[in-house]
Scaffold this motif. Structure first.
Motif, PDB file in Angstrom:
ATOM      1  N   ILE A 198     -44.651 -40.115 -40.062  1.00  0.00           N
ATOM      2  CA  ILE A 198     -45.978 -40.110 -39.604  1.00  0.00           C
ATOM      3  C   ILE A 198     -46.285 -41.534 -38.990  1.00  0.00           C
ATOM      4  O   ILE A 198     -45.933 -42.495 -39.709  1.00  0.00           O
ATOM      5  CB  ILE A 198     -47.048 -39.602 -40.474  1.00  0.00           C
ATOM      6  CG1 ILE A 198     -46.742 -38.242 -40.681  1.00  0.00           C
ATOM      7  CG2 ILE A 198     -48.628 -40.138 -39.966  1.00  0.00           C
ATOM      8  CD1 ILE A 198     -47.640 -37.624 -41.822  1.00  0.00           C
ATOM      9  N   GLN A 199     -46.879 -41.713 -37.797  1.00  0.00           N
ATOM     10  CA  GLN A 199     -47.192 -42.964 -37.271  1.00  0.00           C
ATOM     11  C   GLN A 199     -48.452 -43.103 -36.499  1.00  0.00           C
ATOM     12  O   GLN A 199     -49.096 -42.138 -36.362  1.00  0.00           O
ATOM     13  CB  GLN A 199     -46.074 -43.415 -36.070  1.00  0.00           C
ATOM     14  CG  GLN A 199     -45.623 -42.125 -35.214  1.00  0.00           C
ATOM     15  CD  GLN A 199     -45.096 -42.215 -34.009  1.00  0.00           C
ATOM     16  OE1 GLN A 199     -45.579 -42.846 -33.182  1.00  0.00           O
ATOM     17  NE2 GLN A 199     -43.890 -41.449 -33.923  1.00  0.00           N
ATOM     18  N   PRO A 244     -50.315 -43.599 -33.232  1.00  0.00           N
ATOM     19  CA  PRO A 244     -49.633 -43.771 -31.878  1.00  0.00           C
ATOM     20  C   PRO A 244     -50.687 -44.698 -30.945  1.00  0.00           C
ATOM     21  O   PRO A 244     -51.694 -45.005 -31.387  1.00  0.00           O
ATOM     22  CB  PRO A 244     -49.897 -42.399 -31.517  1.00  0.00           C
ATOM     23  CG  PRO A 244     -50.783 -41.719 -32.298  1.00  0.00           C
ATOM     24  CD  PRO A 244     -50.983 -42.519 -33.535  1.00  0.00           C
ATOM     25  N   SER A 245     -50.017 -45.183 -30.067  1.00  0.00           N
ATOM     26  CA  SER A 245     -50.622 -46.105 -29.188  1.00  0.00           C
ATOM     27  C   SER A 245     -50.092 -46.018 -27.710  1.00  0.00           C
ATOM     28  O   SER A 245     -48.866 -45.295 -27.729  1.00  0.00           O
ATOM     29  CB  SER A 245     -50.379 -47.592 -29.700  1.00  0.00           C
ATOM     30  OG  SER A 245     -48.998 -48.101 -29.749  1.00  0.00           O
ATOM     31  N   ILE A 246     -50.736 -46.621 -26.777  1.00  0.00           N
ATOM     32  CA  ILE A 246     -50.132 -46.611 -25.550  1.00  0.00           C
ATOM     33  C   ILE A 246     -49.615 -48.371 -25.166  1.00  0.00           C
ATOM     34  O   ILE A 246     -50.247 -49.150 -25.712  1.00  0.00           O
ATOM     35  CB  ILE A 246     -50.975 -46.106 -24.493  1.00  0.00           C
ATOM     36  CG1 ILE A 246     -52.266 -46.964 -24.339  1.00  0.00           C
ATOM     37  CG2 ILE A 246     -51.253 -44.599 -24.623  1.00  0.00           C
ATOM     38  CD1 ILE A 246     -53.195 -46.119 -23.449  1.00  0.00           C
ATOM     39  N   PRO A 247     -48.713 -48.304 -24.183  1.00  0.00           N
ATOM     40  CA  PRO A 247     -48.152 -49.554 -23.828  1.00  0.00           C
ATOM     41  C   PRO A 247     -49.345 -50.392 -23.230  1.00  0.00           C
ATOM     42  O   PRO A 247     -50.321 -50.170 -22.529  1.00  0.00           O
ATOM     43  CB  PRO A 247     -47.056 -49.252 -22.698  1.00  0.00           C
ATOM     44  CG  PRO A 247     -46.762 -47.903 -22.897  1.00  0.00           C
ATOM     45  CD  PRO A 247     -48.074 -47.246 -23.369  1.00  0.00           C
ATOM     46  N   THR A 273     -51.808 -50.108 -19.634  1.00  0.00           N
ATOM     47  CA  THR A 273     -51.689 -48.744 -19.290  1.00  0.00           C
ATOM     48  C   THR A 273     -53.039 -48.050 -19.888  1.00  0.00           C
ATOM     49  O   THR A 273     -53.618 -48.375 -20.757  1.00  0.00           O
ATOM     50  CB  THR A 273     -50.389 -47.596 -19.699  1.00  0.00           C
ATOM     51  OG1 THR A 273     -50.566 -47.725 -21.142  1.00  0.00           O
ATOM     52  CG2 THR A 273     -48.957 -48.777 -19.315  1.00  0.00           C
ATOM     53  N   ARG A 274     -53.608 -46.972 -19.246  1.00  0.00           N
ATOM     54  CA  ARG A 274     -54.642 -46.669 -19.535  1.00  0.00           C
ATOM     55  C   ARG A 274     -54.471 -44.912 -19.689  1.00  0.00           C
ATOM     56  O   ARG A 274     -53.789 -44.139 -18.902  1.00  0.00           O
ATOM     57  CB  ARG A 274     -55.652 -46.812 -18.566  1.00  0.00           C
ATOM     58  CG  ARG A 274     -56.097 -48.366 -18.465  1.00  0.00           C
ATOM     59  CD  ARG A 274     -56.820 -48.528 -17.331  1.00  0.00           C
ATOM     60  NE  ARG A 274     -55.929 -48.309 -16.220  1.00  0.00           N
ATOM     61  CZ  ARG A 274     -56.245 -48.528 -14.930  1.00  0.00           C
ATOM     62  NH1 ARG A 274     -57.450 -48.776 -14.758  1.00  0.00           N
ATOM     63  NH2 ARG A 274     -55.498 -48.628 -13.737  1.00  0.00           N
ATOM     64  N   ASP A 275     -55.118 -44.332 -20.645  1.00  0.00           N
ATOM     65  CA  ASP A 275     -55.650 -42.804 -20.607  1.00  0.00           C
ATOM     66  C   ASP A 275     -56.644 -42.784 -19.811  1.00  0.00           C
ATOM     67  O   ASP A 275     -57.739 -43.364 -19.946  1.00  0.00           O
ATOM     68  CB  ASP A 275     -55.794 -42.328 -21.701  1.00  0.00           C
ATOM     69  CG  ASP A 275     -54.430 -42.083 -22.851  1.00  0.00           C
ATOM     70  OD1 ASP A 275     -53.500 -41.645 -22.332  1.00  0.00           O
ATOM     71  OD2 ASP A 275     -54.327 -42.361 -23.852  1.00  0.00           O
ATOM     72  N   PHE A 276     -56.744 -41.431 -18.968  1.00  0.00           N
ATOM     73  CA  PHE A 276     -57.934 -41.401 -18.066  1.00  0.00           C
ATOM     74  C   PHE A 276     -58.389 -40.130 -18.692  1.00  0.00           C
ATOM     75  O   PHE A 276     -57.797 -39.086 -18.191  1.00  0.00           O
ATOM     76  CB  PHE A 276     -57.779 -41.210 -16.620  1.00  0.00           C
ATOM     77  CG  PHE A 276     -57.342 -42.495 -16.174  1.00  0.00           C
ATOM     78  CD1 PHE A 276     -58.214 -43.694 -16.386  1.00  0.00           C
ATOM     79  CD2 PHE A 276     -56.047 -42.707 -15.507  1.00  0.00           C
ATOM     80  CE1 PHE A 276     -57.529 -44.878 -15.513  1.00  0.00           C
ATOM     81  CE2 PHE A 276     -55.687 -43.869 -14.949  1.00  0.00           C
ATOM     82  CZ  PHE A 276     -56.443 -44.985 -15.129  1.00  0.00           C
ATOM     83  N   GLY A 277     -59.595 -40.075 -19.459  1.00  0.00           N
ATOM     84  CA  GLY A 277     -60.336 -38.701 -20.069  1.00  0.00           C
ATOM     85  C   GLY A 277     -61.126 -38.309 -18.932  1.00  0.00           C
ATOM     86  O   GLY A 277     -61.181 -38.849 -17.681  1.00  0.00           O
ATOM     87  N   ARG A 289     -50.677 -52.801 -15.502  1.00  0.00           N
ATOM     88  CA  ARG A 289     -49.274 -52.600 -15.297  1.00  0.00           C
ATOM     89  C   ARG A 289     -48.889 -51.226 -14.743  1.00  0.00           C
ATOM     90  O   ARG A 289     -47.839 -51.203 -14.085  1.00  0.00           O
ATOM     91  CB  ARG A 289     -48.595 -52.644 -16.651  1.00  0.00           C
ATOM     92  CG  ARG A 289     -48.707 -53.940 -17.338  1.00  0.00           C
ATOM     93  CD  ARG A 289     -47.804 -54.034 -18.545  1.00  0.00           C
ATOM     94  NE  ARG A 289     -47.250 -55.512 -18.528  1.00  0.00           N
ATOM     95  CZ  ARG A 289     -46.517 -55.931 -19.269  1.00  0.00           C
ATOM     96  NH1 ARG A 289     -45.742 -54.923 -20.186  1.00  0.00           N
ATOM     97  NH2 ARG A 289     -45.825 -57.216 -19.472  1.00  0.00           N
TER      98      ARG A 289
END
Lengths: 466, 466
Positions: free
Chosen positions: A3-4, A6-9, A12-16, A146
């Protein structure tokens, strides 16, 4: 699987959902404008061969390319000797052995590659637009990512200045449609800059002047003067420079005064064409008048505009939103030889690009996103119990058949929970049919923004929501 | 810069204007359907941390991930010892030292990561759709690409079978809208398969049976029988298997016969729930009836449907276009614990996905793309000479103001060349104003498909083209 968290680089972005809808609003306006002007969509792969990308963006660009590791045994050609870094060249030695592909760095080089690969079947002039992400291993910071989208339109295979005039029209049309009315489109011509270099006896030393002029905004006239003196330009020459750079008046007046200044300064006509830059800018102006263009107040001939990219040769453009503290939201220019490095010389073209992230930030800062931009479910049907749920199925189907984005809460639950769901999702209406309403074959329709509740038949509900 | 013949990486594609327009036609139908059912758009980054991706797709999947080389001195932690490959583990040792990011492999894992990272702010049930490319370092072959789009819709945070029923509705709606009428939606439930394993005394040996049943299409009943005999199943047991697998009748009849078969075979009720799979399938059927669903002829309960992905636990779906020789164009299913590996257990969900490349090929094979799908310039204005060009500028502006995608040929040229341009670009109309027409303040409008020519006023032209 451990279990970790999580993250994003970085960068970079998530767009909801809400952000995607707002970005699509901007993309839609840009796309429709491009298409109305006869530009057709092109999409190129994310992965390009490094042989295509490398050497096109300067040394710094090569550093910023994301390289993709070869699949399988990527080490098969690497030796221990390759790792020896006494010469500081280990990565340069190993890189071509472990990676032959990279991520798209801009949309221009892939476009040039596409034109060359398809020259036999394309109809010229070829007008294409392209809206896709690009990747740069730049240091992430506020407003710099990025992974980010570019929106490019280019036409290749014609020298016609109609293209330049239409770029001004497209820029205005997009900004007007977005509600960004207080903007300045700066326009210049590389030929004008070349003539200014000549006026300063700087032929062959363009880059020195270029660098100095580019700093005018930051270090002012005194700073630029000092820098030019250090580089060996004389005081009278520098005076001439500022005289030329600071011509005042409207577009036409500047053109005429600059021409007179060139003559006074003894600048020779630019090549065989005469003062080509000034003449072409005059023609663009003439074409805009022919179009009945009305926004000359937003168009500024700025002889100090330089633009960073080395491949521009003709008109250059840049847009600044005046009431927002931000860099340019759009820019472009004409190039004579974009496809030359791929073996197809002499294909002239002109193009420009919108920066969607900056446009987004401008709209947000000025509260210019329309309410409807966040497309979401329009109507949530409340779910009281299993019987009620069954009764609501054909109602749900009917709303959707009328084109109304609708949902039935997926299981019976407390009404408060269902309203909270609707609120959180930005749903505009909740439709309810309790036992009383059912007996009377009517519905309660609640408008969540006003709190108003109406009792309606199904046909009236559809009419109210459609 | 040396001159080179450019190419694109194996398994990737350029999409020219006509193909983009057709792909957007498909995306548009899928998007509108998802939105009508209350699914909201999500976009996640192309680059994901390898810590997020690795271990989620099995060993083979890990091999097929595209890994991105760290920027800067990517060799700084690699030693000559790392390269020693006597143990066959050199790449495994070096990989984490040179690459920490990879390209998105599917849309499901990034979705799970997003849900976990945003669990505090999301409203559940969370319904999202996502239409983005994914990358797999698979061996490219006909119909299999290294970069391709997926179109996923998932809802998490509810067990309601309404979601399953709506997946069937969405599948039908998309295929109907695309004109693909001859299709079969196969549906099964992992619990049914589990009960069949029990009937064969195969509990704990699911994978053996799974693999064998999956081959039924290819090697037939005899082949599967041989394989099961080799794996130690007895002849009577195998007979039971085929009896269960080959139940006939409509959806409801199959449910009932399978239930009777389970009882006969002495299969125990699946956990505490009774025959959960059969019961849930029955409920989905009931919900579809409640919706007034009319396409039961396209829906088939197929007890042999297995689906490859290990994380499915409930209903599973797959669509086959019957009159085209191609694999499934869509599939999905319910999963109990998608976000468990990211530290958020117990979030049940269900989702499905369309394969756009296969849908595209089906539409092309069946000639189902509508004519208008290739959106392009509607009207080209001919350019006779400089005077004529100037006169046409306000005309061009007027057409565009009426929303008509239009172009003026950018320079005076022979008419044949201009018509060739219009033809090549798929432009529908050419508008001309020679000196005669100009004197009479009219235009010639030529329909390039019919060859018909009309003489019209500008207002009539706008009316004809709008």
């Amino acid at each position: 699987m451990s279990i970790q968290k999580p993250s994003i680089p970085k960068g970079t972005r998530d767009f909801g959902p809400a952000v995607v809808a707002r970005r699509n609003y901007i993309f839609g306006i840009i796309r429709r404008t491009f298409e109305k002007f006869g530009y057709a969509p092109l999409e190129t792969p994310t992965l390009e061969n490094l042989s295509v990308l490398t050497g096109k963006y300067g040394d710094e660009g090569d550093q910023l390319l994301f390289k993709v590791l070869n699949s399988g045994d990527f080490l098969k050609d690497v030796t221990a000797d390759d790792l020896t870094n006494e010469d500081g060249k280990a990565t340069r030695r190993v890189l071509p052995k472990v990676a032959e592909k990279g991520l798209r760095y801009d949309l221009t080089v892939p476009f040039a590659r596409y034109v060359v690969m398809n020259r036999g079947t394309l109809v010229f002039p070829f007008k294409r637009y392209q809206i896709q992400p690009v990747w740069r291993a730049d240091r992430p910071q506020r407003g710099r990512y990025r992974e980010f989208y570019q929106c490019d339109a280019d036409v290749v295979g014609t020298d016609s200045l109609l293209c330049e005039a239409e770029i001004v029209l497209m820029m205005c049309e997009v900004l007007n449609a977005l509600g960004l009315t207080d903007f300045t489109i700066k326009i210049n011509h590389r030929g004008v800059l070349r003539n200014i270099y000549q006026a300063l006896g700087g032929e062959g030393r363009e880059s020195d002047l270029f660098v100095a002029i580019d700093k005018l905004d930051k270090i002012g006239r005194d700073g630029v003067t000092t820098e030019l003196r250090e580089r060996g330009f004389s005081a009278p020459v520098i005076d001439t420079l500022f005289e030329l750079l600071s011509v005042s008046g409207d577009f036409q007046e500047k053109l005429e005064r600059l021409l007179a200044g060139f003559v006074t300064a003894g600048v020779e006509a630019d090549h065989a064409d005469g003062y080509k830059g000034l003449r072409e800018l005059g023609q663009v102006l003439e074409l805009l008048r022919g179009f009945g263009f009305e926004q000359f107040g937003n168009l500024e001939f700025d002889p100090t505009l330089a633009r960073g990219l080395s491949y521009y040769t003709g008109c250059i453009f840049e847009i600044k939103i005046n009431n927002v503290n931000m860099g340019s939201v759009s820019g472009g220019g004409r190039y004579d030889n974009l496809t030359g490095s791929f073996g197809l010389p002499g294909v002239s073209g002109v193009g420009f690009s919108f920066g969607v992230d900056r446009l987004y930030d401008c709209l947000e800062e000025l509260s210019l996103f329309p309410e409807g931009a966040a497309a979401t479910t329009r109507c949530l049907i409340a779910n009281f119990d299993a019987d009620n749920m069954t009764a609501m199925l054909p109602v749900l189907r009917g709303l959707r058949a009328a084109g109304i984005a609708s949902e039935l809460y997926p299981e019976p639950a407390k009404l408060a929970k269902q309203f909270k769901y609707a609120d959180g999702k930005g749903v505009a209406y909740v439709l309810l049919q309790g036992s009383e309403e059912r007996a009377a074959a009517v519905f309660k329709l609640k408008d969540l923004r006003t709190g108003q509740e109406q009792t309606l038949t199904l046909a009236q509900v559809v009419a109210a929501l459609a």
